[in-house]
Design a protein around this motif. Sequence first.
Motif, PDB file in Angstrom:
ATOM      1  N   GLN A 299      42.264   8.005  33.279  1.00 55.45           N
ATOM      2  CA  GLN A 299      41.520   9.374  33.482  1.00 55.45           C
ATOM      3  C   GLN A 299      40.181   9.349  32.597  1.00 55.45           C
ATOM      4  O   GLN A 299      39.300   9.805  32.887  1.00 55.45           O
ATOM      5  N   THR A 300      40.346   8.756  31.199  1.00 53.53           N
ATOM      6  CA  THR A 300      39.292   8.881  30.383  1.00 53.53           C
ATOM      7  C   THR A 300      37.975   7.851  31.115  1.00 53.53           C
ATOM      8  O   THR A 300      37.095   8.098  30.883  1.00 53.53           O
ATOM      9  N   MET A 301      38.639   7.027  31.825  1.00 50.52           N
ATOM     10  CA  MET A 301      37.481   5.802  32.337  1.00 50.52           C
ATOM     11  C   MET A 301      36.818   6.630  33.472  1.00 50.52           C
ATOM     12  O   MET A 301      35.637   6.690  33.782  1.00 50.52           O
ATOM     13  N   ALA A 302      37.732   7.537  34.103  1.00 54.40           N
ATOM     14  CA  ALA A 302      36.951   8.247  35.238  1.00 54.40           C
ATOM     15  C   ALA A 302      35.965   9.280  34.645  1.00 54.40           C
ATOM     16  O   ALA A 302      34.873   9.821  35.111  1.00 54.40           O
ATOM     17  N   ASP A 303      36.408   9.871  33.433  1.00 55.88           N
ATOM     18  CA  ASP A 303      35.348  10.985  33.039  1.00 55.88           C
ATOM     19  C   ASP A 303      33.997  10.148  32.696  1.00 55.88           C
ATOM     20  O   ASP A 303      33.256  11.017  32.937  1.00 55.88           O
ATOM     21  N   VAL A 304      34.408   9.055  32.117  1.00 55.18           N
ATOM     22  CA  VAL A 304      32.852   8.533  31.608  1.00 55.18           C
ATOM     23  C   VAL A 304      32.056   8.072  32.860  1.00 55.18           C
ATOM     24  O   VAL A 304      30.929   8.375  33.117  1.00 55.18           O
TER      25      VAL A 304
ATOM     26  N   ALA B 292      39.209   5.314  42.729  1.00 58.31           N
ATOM     27  CA  ALA B 292      40.011   6.139  43.310  1.00 58.31           C
ATOM     28  C   ALA B 292      40.350   7.623  42.481  1.00 58.31           C
ATOM     29  O   ALA B 292      40.403   8.729  43.255  1.00 58.31           O
ATOM     30  N   LEU B 293      40.328   7.741  41.249  1.00 55.45           N
ATOM     31  CA  LEU B 293      40.397   9.046  40.529  1.00 55.45           C
ATOM     32  C   LEU B 293      39.157   9.731  40.693  1.00 55.45           C
ATOM     33  O   LEU B 293      39.085  10.982  40.938  1.00 55.45           O
ATOM     34  N   VAL B 294      38.091   9.123  40.767  1.00 54.83           N
ATOM     35  CA  VAL B 294      36.686   9.481  40.780  1.00 54.83           C
ATOM     36  C   VAL B 294      36.596  10.336  42.167  1.00 54.83           C
ATOM     37  O   VAL B 294      35.930  11.295  42.205  1.00 54.83           O
ATOM     38  N   ALA B 295      36.846   9.450  43.238  1.00 55.16           N
ATOM     39  CA  ALA B 295      36.713  10.064  44.479  1.00 55.16           C
ATOM     40  C   ALA B 295      37.781  11.374  44.702  1.00 55.16           C
ATOM     41  O   ALA B 295      37.447  12.427  45.341  1.00 55.16           O
ATOM     42  N   ALA B 296      38.943  11.169  44.065  1.00 52.45           N
ATOM     43  CA  ALA B 296      39.951  12.497  44.107  1.00 52.45           C
ATOM     44  C   ALA B 296      39.368  13.838  43.667  1.00 52.45           C
ATOM     45  O   ALA B 296      39.252  14.821  43.918  1.00 52.45           O
ATOM     46  N   ARG B 297      38.588  13.410  42.425  1.00 52.86           N
ATOM     47  CA  ARG B 297      37.786  14.538  41.787  1.00 52.86           C
ATOM     48  C   ARG B 297      36.896  15.020  42.526  1.00 52.86           C
ATOM     49  O   ARG B 297      36.603  16.236  42.621  1.00 52.86           O
ATOM     50  N   LEU B 298      36.025  14.064  43.189  1.00 50.79           N
ATOM     51  CA  LEU B 298      34.878  14.600  44.095  1.00 50.79           C
ATOM     52  C   LEU B 298      35.298  15.494  45.212  1.00 50.79           C
ATOM     53  O   LEU B 298      34.755  16.587  45.259  1.00 50.79           O
ATOM     54  N   LEU B 299      36.419  15.039  45.701  1.00 53.36           N
ATOM     55  CA  LEU B 299      36.818  15.708  46.849  1.00 53.36           C
ATOM     56  C   LEU B 299      37.671  17.009  46.534  1.00 53.36           C
ATOM     57  O   LEU B 299      37.870  17.779  47.477  1.00 53.36           O
TER      58      LEU B 299
END
Lengths: 513, 461
Positions: free
Chosen positions: B54-59, B86-93
């Motif tokens: 999650q922290t990496m996705a935040d960055v 995968a986390l980035v895409a989930a957050r964007l969607l």
Amino acid sequence: MNLDDMRTHADDDIVDVVIVGTGAGGAPLLARLAERGLRVVALEAGPNLGPKGFTNDEVGAPRINWMSERLSGGDAPTAFGPNNSGWGVGGGTLHWGAFTPRPDIRDLNLFTESGVGADWPVDHAELIRYVAEVERTIGVSGPNPYPWDPDREYLDPPVDRNAAADLMAIGCDRLGIRATDAPAAILSRARDQAHHGHRHASRNLGTIHQGERFGTKATTANTYLPAAVAAGAEIRPDSMVHGIERDSLGRISAVVYRHDGREHRQRCATLVLAGGGIETPRLLLNTGLANSSGQVGRNFLAHGGVQVWGRFDEQQRAYRGYPSALISEDFVRPDGVDFAGGYLLQSLGVMPLTYATALVRGGGLWGDDLMEALDSWRYSAGIGINGECLPAEDNRLVLSDEVDEWGIPRAIVAFSPGQNERAIDEHATATMTRILEAAGALGTRVLARTAHTLGTCRMSADPSMGVVDGDGRSHDIPNLWISDNSTFPSSLTANPGLAQLALSLRTADRMLR
Amino acid sequence: MIGYDGTIYFLAGLGFGAAASAPLAHCLGERFHVVGIDLPGQGGASDAADGSVQTMADVALAAIEAEADGGPFLLVAHSMGGKVAALVAARLLSGSANVFGLAGAVLLAPSPPVPEPMDDDKRALMLAWLADGGLSEVDAREFVAQNVAEPLRESSEQDAVAQVRQTSPLSWKRWLTEGSTEDVSAVVGVLDLPVVVLAGEDDEDLGASAQPRLLAGVYPRARFVSLAETGHLLPYERPDEVAAEIERLWQTTVEASPQVPAEWGRLIASGRTGTEERGMLARRAIADDPHYAPRAISQAQLTTLRALADRLVPQPGMRRIDLAARVDGDLTAGRGDGWRPAELPDDISAYRIGLDAIASVWPHDAEQQDTLIRRIIAGEPVTDAPWDDDALSLWFEDVRNDLARAWLAHPASLARVGYDGFATSAEGVEPAGFVSLGAGLRDPWEPGDLGTPVTVSEADE
């Protein structure tokens, strides 16, 4: 709304009153009875969303609309769902347009005046006293003086006009038609609402039909319901009533409802149905109650709602601002016509998907014509009506063989406009077209529509002619009352919300006598 | 004017940073703006507060937010970066980032959202490299060598080794002991996104044979591409093939569907638009699956509905929304409008019956098709109609309405008709709604094509 600390009652308690529905019919009454110390429970079929649960996206927004399917028949099948049906704590006031003209005395005496339609067994002056109380409580903005009623006073100035209102004002002015800022239950000044909290001043949102997050629009969930809970009322969301029990004397003794997948039974001394023009008659027909007159489900009324749209040079983008910011009451009784009653005019801005549906269903458009009309939307401004609808026995709600998700037979509603409705439509279409042309429209387009769900359990002085009396009490069962727009004997030219809120208080006071 | 078609956000694997996007950027040329992102501790970047994905996705999201221009973009992610993507895409969607424009993802031997399958000995060896406090030149060379099928060219190898040596020991250890073992699959969920997954046949745990099992459930639209004589370091081993797949995905998504103008994309991304609304618009902006398999109606009925859509809601040109597929999706999800004509059966049954009836009389010629449509709308008799003429007309009205609304709900359609009201209900933005309401005027935050800007004062509290 916050229900965390409300007083609760056990199912076995015989509460004083159970109210089915939390919209304009149920909420004021709930508050009034609670404030007078009665033990009251409201059962709401939908959820308790709260403003943060609303979305202005038109695809997502029907979470505040009754989406369980209804079946529509007749020559002009009624569109339900987002068009006219509420869902959740706040009922229809979550999605209502907050357009709040007062009921006109001539409309309450339509039969006496014209020999058609029905009179209301309600004293107009008394109703208006309740209307004024509602206006103060929920916050209605409007102009002073009001051209058609100089004695009236609005406590807050009107909300801003949008581009559609500006154009209608120009057109009306050029034709000598009086028009002014519309009374609206939208705050023009912020206020602290008792037991609710801060409500913002208008944010000029055109998305109020999707639910409004800032409290600028009055709903029962930010006015009467918090007051009711503060006074000790209990509100049970997600509770769908499907049964009514009676004692050996035939009086109501309990209601049966589904909540969390289980059956519950709440005992009560008195029952008030406030589920609106579809759900109340559906429940009564399904339980076979209060129908010695055979009038339950009959005389379904839908306001004439025809719209005319004009196309202009400049971008109007009338989705900005309060959607119906201008009103004219000059046609409540037009001169030289051969129909009974009349209509109100309002300026119109609508949301894109709503407009697309109106173009398809009301305008018959498809293909390149449809795409061209959608591209012209931003250059377009509309005017619409709320037109009188006369009661007709065959405009009727009956039960289907098909059942819904609660196991209750679905409603079938047949509606066909009569000669009077068609004549009003025609007159209004000509009027609106003239106004738009006078305002400089490059072209106009007529979109057919009806609005609201009224009249299916009408009030009557004569027990053979209706379901409840002028107070809202069942002719058949003394501890059963109806407080919703199913009791309207005729539609009125005024939009029903304000009148219904007032009638709800009036019925509460009758119950307290 | 921006001089490129779109942006590629590149998330590298463990040991690599933004600079690992260079070979790919070279292959893609001027057409794409390639933005490499340094994840924490990689490529010389500082370490994060913790080692969670999650922290990496935040960055990664912060870097994307800083660079985003409102136009379309793809995520390209390698190995460890694939799990972050995968986390980035989930957050964007879901709309929970101030970014708009995600069109798809190209994943290179990606680490899956579930705990990454990794040999214990391999993990132990990689941790052992840290014994002296950091990755030595020898260890870095061994790491690169272990992850390629054939030795890299000398210059590429030097680049790769230099990158690995820049990696912070803490981030190296965290990925091996925390990030790679984390299970973020519940947060990621199912991502209905155009995705290409490339993997080498000579890779081990994240190779071509393993990927479908790991990711088919996460990315139901994923196309899996197997690369022969390829190990794990695809950005260095196969930049030409990766570039070709990016171009192909771009062609079948961004270039095949209506696009939201960048200025409108920035408005959707901005804090004026609510999170939920941004998410809905982001999901609707995703190009439709050319291999869409209908669920409420049959494939043949879908074909008929597509033919009807072409006439009823025409979309000339190459950029199209698969309106029929979207209506099928609505039917499947039970998203009705709260009513139906009393003469008709439930929506799905009515569509099946109605479309079969249309198919049996559907002419080839467009003009004759329009004639048939006019007859149905007018309630005139149609051969072998399943219902009486008026009921057929009422059903057809539902079809016309459903298709029109499916078209207009797309954010590119909303931009085309000039609707920006989605940007008026976010929290903490004032004035939240509209201030200038007059014809021809717009508020300063509104897209330029909506009128003349008016400077506004604060809204009245």
